[in-house]
Design a protein around this motif. Sequence first.
Motif, short mmCIF file in Angstrom:
data_model
loop_
_atom_site.label_atom_id
_atom_site.label_comp_id
_atom_site.label_asym_id
_atom_site.label_seq_id
_atom_site.Cartn_x
_atom_site.Cartn_y
_atom_site.Cartn_z
N ALA A 25 0.83 -1.20 0.00
CA ALA A 25 0.00 0.00 0.00
C ALA A 25 0.87 1.26 0.00
CB ALA A 25 -0.94 -0.01 1.20
N ASP A 26 1.91 1.26 0.83
CA ASP A 26 2.81 2.42 0.89
C ASP A 26 3.52 2.65 -0.44
OD1 ASP A 26 2.11 2.92 3.50
OD2 ASP A 26 3.96 2.08 4.37
N LEU A 27 4.03 1.57 -1.04
CA LEU A 27 4.74 1.71 -2.32
C LEU A 27 3.79 2.20 -3.41
CD1 LEU A 27 6.97 -1.48 -2.13
CD2 LEU A 27 7.78 0.90 -2.15
N LEU A 28 2.60 1.64 -3.48
CA LEU A 28 1.64 2.08 -4.50
C LEU A 28 1.19 3.51 -4.25
CD1 LEU A 28 -0.47 -1.15 -5.10
CD2 LEU A 28 1.17 -0.08 -6.67
N ASP A 29 1.06 3.91 -2.98
CA ASP A 29 0.71 5.30 -2.66
C ASP A 29 1.80 6.26 -3.13
OD1 ASP A 29 -1.80 4.86 -1.56
OD2 ASP A 29 -1.09 4.97 0.52
N GLN A 30 3.06 5.89 -2.92
CA GLN A 30 4.16 6.76 -3.36
C GLN A 30 4.21 6.86 -4.88
OE1 GLN A 30 6.27 8.79 -1.50
NE2 GLN A 30 4.61 8.29 -0.11
N LEU A 31 3.98 5.75 -5.56
CA LEU A 31 3.94 5.77 -7.02
C LEU A 31 2.77 6.62 -7.49
CD1 LEU A 31 5.10 4.90 -9.71
CD2 LEU A 31 3.87 2.71 -9.46
N ALA A 32 1.63 6.50 -6.85
CA ALA A 32 0.46 7.30 -7.21
C ALA A 32 0.74 8.78 -7.01
CB ALA A 32 -0.76 6.86 -6.40
N ALA A 33 1.45 9.14 -5.95
CA ALA A 33 1.78 10.55 -5.68
C ALA A 33 2.70 11.09 -6.77
CB ALA A 33 2.43 10.69 -4.31
N ALA A 34 3.68 10.31 -7.19
CA ALA A 34 4.58 10.74 -8.26
C ALA A 34 3.82 10.88 -9.58
CB ALA A 34 5.74 9.77 -8.41
N ARG A 35 2.92 9.92 -9.86
CA ARG A 35 2.09 10.01 -11.07
C ARG A 35 1.23 11.26 -11.04
NH1 ARG A 35 -0.12 4.80 -9.94
NH2 ARG A 35 1.13 3.17 -10.87
N SER A 36 0.65 11.54 -9.89
CA SER A 36 -0.22 12.71 -9.75
C SER A 36 0.55 14.01 -10.02
CB SER A 36 -0.82 12.75 -8.35
OG SER A 36 -1.63 13.88 -8.18
N ALA A 37 1.78 14.07 -9.53
CA ALA A 37 2.61 15.26 -9.78
C ALA A 37 2.85 15.44 -11.27
CB ALA A 37 3.94 15.14 -9.04
N LEU A 38 3.09 14.36 -11.97
CA LEU A 38 3.32 14.42 -13.42
C LEU A 38 2.04 14.83 -14.15
CD1 LEU A 38 5.26 14.02 -15.78
CD2 LEU A 38 4.71 11.58 -15.71
N ARG A 39 0.92 14.21 -13.79
CA ARG A 39 -0.35 14.55 -14.45
C ARG A 39 -0.75 16.00 -14.18
NH1 ARG A 39 -2.00 9.51 -12.41
NH2 ARG A 39 -3.24 10.62 -10.88
N THR A 40 -0.51 16.47 -12.97
CA THR A 40 -0.85 17.86 -12.64
C THR A 40 -0.09 18.84 -13.52
OG1 THR A 40 -1.37 17.27 -10.36
CG2 THR A 40 -0.81 19.57 -10.77
N THR A 41 1.12 18.50 -13.87
CA THR A 41 1.96 19.39 -14.68
C THR A 41 1.38 19.60 -16.08
OG1 THR A 41 3.88 18.63 -13.45
CG2 THR A 41 4.31 19.78 -15.49
N VAL A 42 0.66 18.63 -16.61
CA VAL A 42 0.13 18.77 -17.97
C VAL A 42 -1.33 19.25 -17.99
CG1 VAL A 42 1.74 17.07 -18.89
CG2 VAL A 42 -0.55 16.33 -18.21
N ARG A 43 -1.89 19.48 -16.82
CA ARG A 43 -3.29 19.90 -16.74
C ARG A 43 -3.51 21.20 -17.52
NH1 ARG A 43 -4.57 20.44 -11.04
NH2 ARG A 43 -4.65 18.17 -11.09
N GLY A 44 -4.55 21.19 -18.35
CA GLY A 44 -4.95 22.39 -19.07
C GLY A 44 -4.20 22.64 -20.37
N LEU A 45 -3.31 21.74 -20.76
CA LEU A 45 -2.56 21.93 -22.00
C LEU A 45 -3.35 21.43 -23.20
CD1 LEU A 45 1.05 20.76 -21.07
CD2 LEU A 45 0.22 23.10 -21.31
#
Length: 194
Positions: free
Chosen positions: A18-38
């Motif tokens: 759960a911890d590892l998947l949460d950390q991966l999800a947080a990193a993915r979220s940071a990447l997805r947030t960067t492209v929001r609205g493009l």
Amino acid sequence: MTISTDTAAYPTLDAERADLLDQLAAARSALRTTVRGLSDEQAGERPTVSALCLGGLVKHVASMEEAWLRFVVEGPSAMRYDLPEGVSWADFAAGTAREFPQWAIDHQNGFQMLPGETLTGILEHYERVAALTAEIIAAVPDLSATHPLPEVPWHEPGAVRSVRRVLTHLIAETAQHAGHADILRETLDGQKSS
């Protein structure tokens, strides 16, 4: 389409998974947030001297996650790095090979948005990869299980990777590329991801 990254969605996971998947999800979220609205055009732009574009970074990270999870399931046969007949690794590294393998061409294309690709399509694919990752990690009997890495110049001879190490690698690579994406986005239009 949004995949839940809440560990409550996977109640059978032990705390480490759960911890590892949460950390991966947080990193993915940071990447997805960067492209929001493009727009698709913006996602394909290369605002620095690098060949990187934002859509390509997301595409690359999704592709690498997909490849590493195939490795978890199938072992080294999931990562094939065959060279064309008569081509050596020295030729390949020097860029003088008479022919380049399809996997190398695909890898290079993975950093750019190709004609007909959309940011929406790339993000949807990334979500499907994320869901598959969670399913595979939930099903793997032991995070310590290992497979030998393919024998290629960039891997230490005889190296092996455990499922756990694959996950930590994916977290690090995704976070690293999220940082690259921040720089590209700020260069592109002045927007910051946070």
